[in-house]
Motif scaffolding. Structure first.
Motif, PDB file in Angstrom:
ATOM      1  N   ILE A  28       0.740  -1.238   0.097  1.00  0.00           N
ATOM      2  CA  ILE A  28       0.033  -0.094   0.037  1.00  0.00           C
ATOM      3  C   ILE A  28       0.833   1.382   0.003  1.00  0.00           C
TER       4      ILE A  28
ATOM      5  N   VAL B  99       2.308   1.999  -3.311  1.00  0.00           N
ATOM      6  CA  VAL B  99       1.426   2.691  -4.372  1.00  0.00           C
ATOM      7  C   VAL B  99       1.370   3.928  -4.266  1.00  0.00           C
ATOM      8  N   ILE B 100       1.259   4.388  -2.754  1.00  0.00           N
ATOM      9  CA  ILE B 100       1.324   5.713  -2.525  1.00  0.00           C
ATOM     10  C   ILE B 100       2.516   6.484  -2.825  1.00  0.00           C
TER      11      ILE B 100
ATOM     12  N   SER C 285       3.139   7.264  -6.507  1.00  0.00           N
ATOM     13  CA  SER C 285       2.454   8.344  -7.032  1.00  0.00           C
ATOM     14  C   SER C 285       3.012   9.694  -7.054  1.00  0.00           C
ATOM     15  N   VAL C 286       3.843   9.733  -6.204  1.00  0.00           N
ATOM     16  CA  VAL C 286       4.401  11.055  -5.760  1.00  0.00           C
ATOM     17  C   VAL C 286       5.708  11.231  -6.889  1.00  0.00           C
TER      18      VAL C 286
ATOM     19  N   LEU D  97      -2.809   0.914 -10.616  1.00  0.00           N
ATOM     20  CA  LEU D  97      -3.558   1.411  -9.703  1.00  0.00           C
ATOM     21  C   LEU D  97      -4.204   0.233  -8.831  1.00  0.00           C
TER      22      LEU D  97
ATOM     23  N   ILE E  84      -3.679  -1.350  -5.467  1.00  0.00           N
ATOM     24  CA  ILE E  84      -4.435  -0.907  -4.197  1.00  0.00           C
ATOM     25  C   ILE E  84      -5.364  -1.473  -3.515  1.00  0.00           C
ATOM     26  N   PHE E  85      -6.010  -2.551  -4.421  1.00  0.00           N
ATOM     27  CA  PHE E  85      -7.074  -3.184  -4.043  1.00  0.00           C
ATOM     28  C   PHE E  85      -6.231  -4.399  -3.235  1.00  0.00           C
TER      29      PHE E  85
ATOM     30  N   ALA F 130      -5.020  -4.060  -0.716  1.00  0.00           N
ATOM     31  CA  ALA F 130      -5.363  -3.714   0.657  1.00  0.00           C
ATOM     32  C   ALA F 130      -6.683  -4.766   1.109  1.00  0.00           C
TER      33      ALA F 130
END
Lengths: 267, 267, 267, 267
Positions: free
Chosen positions: A38, A41-42, A45-46, A128, A131-132, A134
Motif C-alpha cells: 500500500i 502504491v502511495i 504516485s508522488v 493502480l 491498491i486493492f 489492501a
C-alpha cells in the motif's frame, strides 16, 4: 504424510490459532508485505519520489507479485486440507470462488496482464488496481465483519434512505437548474451539473465551486441545505443504532473482537 | 517538625481540600498564572502587540518560568509527604514519572534549553511549546477524566472506526487520483495530495481548494461525500452513547463533578 | 372599581386565557406588530427598498414605539393587579426587573436615546437594536421554555463540552500557527488568526478563505477535522438526549405545548 | 359485464395484488415509463445531448403524454369500480381530488397548455414541470409512507425546531450585518444578504462566497458556527428517534415494507 504436510501448510496459511508461532510469524510477514505494498502504491504516485526510487519500487512490485502468487498457489494446493473444500477438483473450484480467494487472485492477476501486450494507458490503470491488495487485509481484520453485519441488518432502511436521498437530489437539482441556469449558464449548465451542486450541498460539504447567486436560487438552496441537515439524521439513527445493537449483542454472547489480531475472542 | 512542614507544603501544593483556604488561594494563584501564560503565548504571536509589549511579555515569561520551576522543585521536595512516594530517593523518582509531574517538568524545561546554545529557529519552536503549559490545567479540571473514561471505555470501537476511516480514505483517494490526475495534474498531483482532498470531503469540511472537475471525478466524489455522512454516524453513536452511559453511571454512584473547581462531589 | 378595571386591563395585557376574546384579540394585534417590526428592520437594511419606502418605515417605527411605550406603561400601571406585584411601589419595582418587563423596556428605550443628542454612528447601531423586539415574542412562544429547560438540565455537560472545545481550539490553532506561519504569513499571521481557521474547521463549516498548504499543516488539519467530527458527537448526544427526555417527561405529565399559540395544554 | 370489465381494468391500473401477473406487468411498464421520463428531463437539459437527440426526446415526450393521458382517463372511467368512488359523477369527482389522482393530472396537464398559445419562456418552465412526474412514483414506493408517518408523528417538535432555527437565523444575520456591513458593503449589503451567510454557516455548508473579515465578525461567526453544531443535534434527535420508533412499531405489528415493490408485507 503428504496429506499431513498439506494440512500443516493450510494451517500456516490461514490466520494463526493461539499458540501456533510459525503460522503467527507467517501472518505477520504477509501483513507487513501488504502494508508495504500500500505504501509503495502511495509513494509511487508522488512524482519526486518516483523519479528517485522508481526502479526500487518496481523491483519491490515484482517481488510482491511473486510472493502473493506463490501464496495463492499454495493456498489453492492445500485447500483440500479444509473439510469444506475436500475434493481435489470440485473443492478447489469451490475454494477459488470464495470472496477471500477471489481477492487474492485479483491482487496478482493485473500484474500479469501487461505480458499479453496492452496499451500503456491501460497498464497505468492496472498499476493502480494494486491498491486493492489492501482488501487482502480483510482476512486479518475480521472486525470488519461487524460493519458488514450492521449494514446487512439495516439493509432495508439503508435502501429506503438512499431512495429518498435520490428523490431529494432529483428535485433540488431540477429546481436549482431552473432558478440559476439563466444567471450562471456556465455553472448550472445542465441538470447533471446542478446535481453536483445538490450533492455538495445536501452532504454539507460545500466546496464553493458552484453556488447560487440569484435570490430565488439562494432561497431554494437554503431549503436544500436545511433538508440536508434533516437527512443527516437518518443514517446517523440507522447506522448508529445498528452499530450499538450489534456491539451489545456481541458483548452478551461473550464475543470480543481483538482490534489488533482481528480475532473473535470468547470470554 | 520538618516532616509536618513538608506535609503542610504538600497539602498546599495539591488541589485544595474543602475548607483549606491557604491551599485554595495557592490553587487560584497558580490557575491564574497558567491562564495568563496561555494568553501571553496568544498575544505574543500577534505582530502588532508583540512590537508594543514584547519586552513585558518576555519579563512575564521569565517570571512564570521562575514560579513554575519553584513549584516543581517544592513538589519534588515535599513528595515523600505522600504515602505513595514515601522513600526519599525512590519515592521522588516514582513521583517524577507520574503524568502530572512530567507535565510540570515539560512546562519549564524548554525555557532553559536556549541557555545551552541552540540555533534561533529551534528556539522559536521551543517558545511555542509553552502552550503545553495549558496541560497543567489538567490537575484542576478533573472533569477531563470523564472524557478520558469515555475514550478508554470505547477504545476498541474507536480503533475499529479509525481503521475503517483509514481504508475509506485510502480507497477514495486512489480512485480520485486516477480520475482527476490527468485533468488537474496540479491539484491531484499524487495520492497523498488526493488524500488531503479525501479528508476534507469525508469530514464534510469542504474548503474548496481542491475539488473534482471531471464527470467521473464528481461521481466518485458524490459517493465519497455520501459515505462521509454515513461515517459521521459512527463516532456520534460510539462517543455519544459512551458519554451518556458514563454520565448515568456517575449520577447513579452519586458522583458529581463540579464544572468550576473540577472536583468530584459526593452527594 | 378602579381596581377591577386594573385587573381587567392586566388580564387583557397578559397572554389570553381560553375564552377571553378581547385579550386574545389584543395578543394577535401585538404579535402582528412585533412581526411587522422585524420585517421593517430587515427591509430597512436593503438599500433599494430603503430609498423608496424609507419615510414610511420611519413613520411605522414611531408608531410602533408609541404603541410599545403605551403597552409598557399600562403593564407597569396594572402590575399590582397580579398578587406577585401587589404593593404599589415595591410591587411595580419587582415587576420592572422580571425578564419579560426588561425586554419590553429594552424594546422601546433605544428609540428615545437620540433625543438626548448622540452622534449618528451610534444612532445607527441603536436602530439595529430594534431587532431585539423579536425577544418580545418570548411571551407568546412559551414553547421556547422547552429549550431553556433542556439547556438548564444539561448545564454541566454543556459547560464541560465548551471547555473541551476551547482546549481543542487552543491546541489546534497553536500547532497550525507553528506549521503554516512561515508558508502563509498573511493567512496564519497570528494565533488568533489560526483560531479562526480552527473554528471553521472543527465545526466543519470550511469556508476555504484560510486553509493549510504545507504537508505538515495538512496533516495537522486532517487530525483537527477528524477531531471535529468526534466533537460533533457530544452536543448531539447531550442536547439530543436532553430534548427527548424533556419531551417524554411532558408527555407523561400530560403537558402539551401548542406550537401555534405557545400555550401549554393539559390533557 | 361492462361492470366486471371496469373492475378488471381498475384492478390492473391499481398496484398489483400478489399473483395478478397482468396488473404486475402493467405496473412495471408504467414504472419504467416514469423512470425514462425522469431520465429524459435530465438528458434534455444537457446542451450537447439536446442538440443530438432533441427530436427523439420530443417524440418520447409526446408518446409519454399520450400514455399518461390515456392512463388518467382510464382511471377516471374505471374509478366507480372502487366502493369509495361508487357513484358515476360524485364518485369520479371524489376520485379526482385524491392526492394520487391530482398528481396524475399535474403530470400531463402542463403538456397541453402550450396549445392555448403561451409565450415561450413560460413554456420552458412548463417543460421542467415534467420532473414532477417523478411524484407518480409515490403510488409504487409506498415505503415513502414511513417517512410521512415519522414527520406527522413529530410534527410539533419539527415546527418548534424550525421556529428556533428561524430566530437563530434572524439574530445571527442582524448581528453579522452590523459587524461586517462597513468592511464588506458588497457581500453583507443587507440583512437578507447576511441571512444567506447565516444559512450557509448554521447548516455548516460553508461555500465561502461570503465570509467575515473583521475581528468582531469572525468572533460572531464562530459563535454562530458552534450554535449551528448544537442545532444539528435537534433534527438528529427528533427524526432519528422518530424513525427508529416507527420501524420498531412496524416490526412489532408484523408489517414489513418490501424495498423493491413498495408493498407492505404481513408476516
Amino acid at each position: 504424510m503428504s496429506q499431513s504436510f498439506r494440512q500443516r501448510l493450510w494451517a500456516i496459511l490461514e490466520v494463526a490459532r493461539p499458540g501456533d508461532h510459525v503460522s503467527r510469524g507467517f501472518d505477520i510477514v504477509l501483513l507487513s508485505l501488504i502494508v508495504l505494498n500500500i505504501l509503495a502504491v502511495i509513494l509511487d504516485s508522488v512524482p519526486s519520489i518516483n523519479r528517485r526510487v522508481g526502479p526500487a519500487l518496481n523491483a519491490f512490485e515484482w517481488f510482491s507479485v511473486a510472493v502473493f502468487s506463490a501464496e495463492y498457489l499454495l493456498r489453492l494446493w492445500s485447500a483440500p486440507a479444509d473439510p469444506r473444500f475436500a475434493q481435489p477438483i470440485r473443492g478447489r473450484l469451490r475454494f477459488m470462488v470464495t470472496p477471500l480467494a477471489l481477492i487474492d487472485l485479483i491482487a496478482v492477476l493485473p500484474a500479469y496482464l501487461p505480458l499479453f501486450g496492452l496499451d500503456l494507458r491501460f497498464v497505468r490503470a492496472l498499476r493502480l488496481l494494486r491498491i486493492f491488495r489492501a482488501a487482502k487485509l480483510a482476512r486479518y481484520i475480521s472486525a470488519l465483519r461487524l460493519f458488514g453485519d450492521v449494514i446487512r441488518e439495516k439493509r432495508e432502511e439503508l435502501i429506503l434512505t438512499t431512495c429518498v436521498f435520490g428523490l431529494m437530489l432529483l428535485i433540488t437539482s431540477c429546481l436549482m437548474y431552473f432558478a440559476e441556469n439563466e444567471a450562471q449558464p456556465e455553472a448550472f449548465s445542465s441538470i447533471p451539473a446542478a446535481m453536483w451542486w445538490s450533492v455538495v450541498t445536501l452532504t454539507t460539504v460545500g466546496y464553493g465551486d458552484i453556488h447560487p447567486v440569484t435570490s430565488l436560487g439562494r432561497l431554494l438552496a437554503s431549503f436544500s441545505a436545511i433538508l440536508g441537515i434533516g437527512f443527516f439524521a437518518l443514517p446517523t439513527a440507522i447506522l448508529g443504532s445498528g452499530f450499538i445493537e450489534e456491539v451489545e449483542k456481541r458483548k452478551k454472547h461473550h464475543i470480543r473482537t481483538c482490534p489488533y489480531c482481528g480475532r473473535e475472542i470468547s470470554r
